[in-house]
Scaffold this active site. Structure first.
Site, short mmCIF file in Angstrom:
data_model
loop_
_atom_site.label_atom_id
_atom_site.label_comp_id
_atom_site.label_asym_id
_atom_site.label_seq_id
_atom_site.Cartn_x
_atom_site.Cartn_y
_atom_site.Cartn_z
N GLY A 286 0.74 -1.06 -0.14
CA GLY A 286 0.15 0.01 0.16
C GLY A 286 0.73 1.33 0.22
O GLY A 286 1.94 1.40 -0.50
N SER A 287 0.53 2.14 0.88
CA SER A 287 0.85 3.54 0.67
C SER A 287 2.52 3.85 1.19
O SER A 287 3.09 4.57 0.95
CB SER A 287 -0.08 4.56 1.19
N THR A 288 2.78 2.81 2.12
CA THR A 288 4.25 2.92 2.56
C THR A 288 5.39 2.88 1.18
O THR A 288 6.42 3.10 1.40
CB THR A 288 4.40 1.86 3.59
N LYS A 290 5.00 4.30 -1.35
CA LYS A 290 5.34 5.31 -1.98
C LYS A 290 6.59 5.92 -1.86
O LYS A 290 7.07 6.96 -2.39
CB LYS A 290 3.92 6.41 -1.62
#
Length: 670
Positions: A286-288, A290
């Site tokens: 997920g967003s980690t 990014k």
């Protein structure tokens, strides 16, 4: 002898006696000469028995020597049913000692086997009671019992030992070093087949080597406590946490829920509980993830933190698929894209970077390959080659989908940002030592590669700090310290529909502190919690709770603490001599003059640590890292010298000596 018939009979009898005597003589010669060795061995087996002497298994200890696994004397009980006199009586007498059903013991005593184990690894006191029975057919063999004094603490890392050796964790991975070499002994028997107490050792067992881990049981306890509380509070399916030292790659703590007690490892609902999912189970981050896109884009000069990105008011359509933000944003700076975890903004930067360059940084950060931690069953995760990507692959990978990673891979990647851009190989074992405690093998930290330049790492660290100060990671904040990190909320694929489910999936937070001089990197993850929906709500508070305790334990002062002036006072008396490691270089003599060290580029904490042995007065001005010092490095110091340090923000120090974009650490640094 005139009777011919009598003479014939005498001759026949004499011949018969001669043949009989000759046969007996030949038989005796055959038995005493030809078969001597075989018959002697048979007699030896009837009155003696060869037993294996199990070697003491080496201990497993943490980085400070605290015992995580150790062996204690024990004995295994066996029976040779053919030598048992009265099975009913023996079963009755044994039942009260072994606390086992008589029927079970009786069945073993009357079995047709020549040898049967009754009980393995009995305590010495119980073994003495069995020996006192002096029943024919029963025998005891020394076999050490493996104990785990901390029960569930670090169970998935330490693992456990079974009858045939290590079965999980370090016990399995380091079986050859821990097991040692078994010995042999001969035990005499009496006429009834009972063992005589005296043993004749043919080959002495060689004790196994001990293994020192990088774990710190104090940090491990805090991580286990906080992770367990969050796991129970949220009703999550599972949970895991990992703490690394970004400077060395040392694994300081790792915890998985649900867990087990290695002393009773069979007492679990299913064997999946034994699996160390920190290394075996990849997940979509997920967003980690990014962070990887941000590092690549900054290093390649595609975007700057202050550059504006239009977030399309929360939705972007690519390849007939609409990807949405959790909130409708318009214009954002790239720093705000990361701070607010904008999917649309991240995708736009990823498209500007391009697939081949992005893929190079993903692999350079260690994804798609085992980390080399050394635990059984480590997964390499899933990173597909760009040739197999679809039109959606780059956009979705940039926001942490269509890629799978392990917890140790993700923590190591953040560690590279924390330490200035160098990917360190995660290290779990520090040393191997012998039975006398002498170190026989040491494992040093290993730098895998330079992924991004130091100035890029500092820029990204400031952006990750804003995530905690003003963005989605605010619940990871630790009062008095700057925290850098990123939240993640990853949906799971619904196999029934082939689409991502809207139910809570993998909620995580990865960060490090203090941001200006990181002492630890931590990943906290909850799998399918029932009471939380976002990583910022579920995982970030775990980081804050654990991080606060770690920084206090490591004696890291808060940033708002006033600088302490170190003043040398009169000595109270002769100081105790310092402890010197065998491998340490010899210290300078007492008469050697003190020399001023080079403190430029060091944070205040490191500078004060270097000055502490000199016992000098120190004056400090500014905040950040040391940019000026007086006296100069290499100067001989007078006993009453006063040191003046001038500090400035890291972004202003040392920039001229660092490689710029594309030189030579361009794409990526190697």
């Amino acid at each position: 002898m005139s009777d011919p018939g009598l003479r014939t009979r005498v001759l026949v009898l004499a011949a018969a006696l001669a043949v009989a005597f000759g046969s007996v003589t030949a038989r005796l010669a055959w038995l005493q000469i030809v078969r001597h060795a075989d018959l002697a061995a048979m007699a030896e087996r009837q009155y003696t028995r060869t037993v294996a002497l199990h070697a003491p298994r080496g201990p497993i200890v943490d980085r400070h020597g605290a015992v995580l696994a150790a062996s204690t004397p024990a004995y295994s009980l066996f029976v040779q049913p053919r030598h048992v006199g009265d099975p009913v009586r023996v079963a009755t007498r044994l039942a009260s000692i072994l606390r086992a059903p008589e029927s079970e013991l009786h069945a073993a005593l009357v079995s047709g086997r020549s040898f049967t184990w009754l009980r393995r690894r009995l305590p010495p006191a119980v073994a003495e009671q069995v020996k006192a029975l002096r029943e024919p057919g029963l025998g005891l063999v020394p076999e050490p019992l493996r104990l785990y004094p901390n029960r569930e603490l670090a169970a998935h890392v330490v693992g456990f030992e079974g009858v045939d050796g290590g079965l999980e964790g370090v016990e399995r991975a380091w079986e050859e070093a821990l097991a040692g070499v078994p010995g042999k002994a001969i035990v005499d028997r009496d006429a009834l087949g009972r063992d005589v107490a005296t043993q004749h050792v043919l080959q002495a067992p060689v004790a196994g080597h001990g293994v020192m881990l990088t774990l710190d049981t104090n940090i491990q306890y805090v991580v286990e406590r906080e992770l367990d509380a969050a796991w129970r509070r949220t009703g999550a399916k599972g949970a895991m946490a990992l703490v690394l030292d970004p400077r060395t790659g040392d694994v300081l703590a790792t915890a998985v829920r649900p867990t087990f007690n290695p002393n009773t490892f069979l007492d679990v609902p299913h064997r999946e509980v034994w699996r160390n999912r920190i290394v075996t189970d990849p997940f979509e981050p997920g967003s980690t993830f990014k962070m990887v896109l941000a590092a690549a884009a900054l290093q390649e000069g595609v975007v700057r933190p202050e550059d504006a990105v239009f977030a399309e008011y929360g939705r972007i359509r690519i390849a007939r698929t609409t990807i949405r933000d959790w909130k409708k944003y318009g214009w954002l700076t790239f720093a705000e894209v990361l701070q607010n975890s904008s999917n649309v903004g991240t995708i736009k930067v990823a498209l500007a970077l391009g697939g081949p360059r992005y893929h190079r940084y993903v692999t350079a950060f260690g994804f798609g390959a085992p980390t080399g931690l050394g635990l059984p069953g480590e997964s390499r995760g899933l990173v597909r080659d760009p040739e197999r990507w679809s039109a959606l692959s780059l956009p979705t990978m940039s926001i942490g989908q269509e890629v799978s990673v392990t917890a140790v891979q993700l923590a190591a990647a953040f560690g590279a940002v924390a330490n200035g851009g160098t990917l360190m190989r995660p290290r779990l074992v520090r040393a191997v030592f012998d039975a006398e405690g002498r170190e026989i093998r040491r494992f040093e930290p290993v730098a895998v590669r330079q992924v991004i330049a130091p100035h890029t790492a500092r820029t990204l660290t400031r952006m990750l700090t804003s995530v905690v100060e003003s963005g989605t990671g605010h619940k990871a904040a630790i009062p008095g310290y700057e925290v850098a990190g990123k939240t993640g909320t990853a949906q799971k694929l619904d196999h029934a529909t082939g689409r991502y489910s809207h139910a809570p999936g993998v909620l995580s937070f990865v960060g490090f502190a203090p941001a200006d001089d990181p002492r630890f990197v931590m990943l906290a993850l909850l799998d399918e919690p029932k009471t939380e929906r976002w990583g910022s709500e579920a995982a970030a508070p775990i980081f804050a709770a654990v991080g606060r305790e770690i920084l206090r334990y490591l004696d890291v002062p808060p940033r708002d603490a006033p600088p302490v002036q170190i003043v040398s006072g009169p000595a109270a008396g002769p100081a105790a001599p310092p402890v010197r490691l065998v491998s340490a270089a010899p210290a300078a003599g007492d008469d050697d003059p003190a020399v001023m060290p080079d403190l430029r580029g060091r944070p205040l904490r490191r500078a004060l640590e270097a000055l502490a042995p000199l016992r000098l007065a120190v004056e400090v001005a500014g905040r950040g890292v040391v940019v000026q010092q007086a006296p100069a490095a290499g100067s001989v110091l007078a006993p009453d010298a006063r040191v003046r340090l001038t500090l400035a923000a890291p972004s202003r120090a040392g920039r001229a000596r660092e490689p710029g974009r594309g030189e030579p650490c361009g794409s990526p640094c190697r």
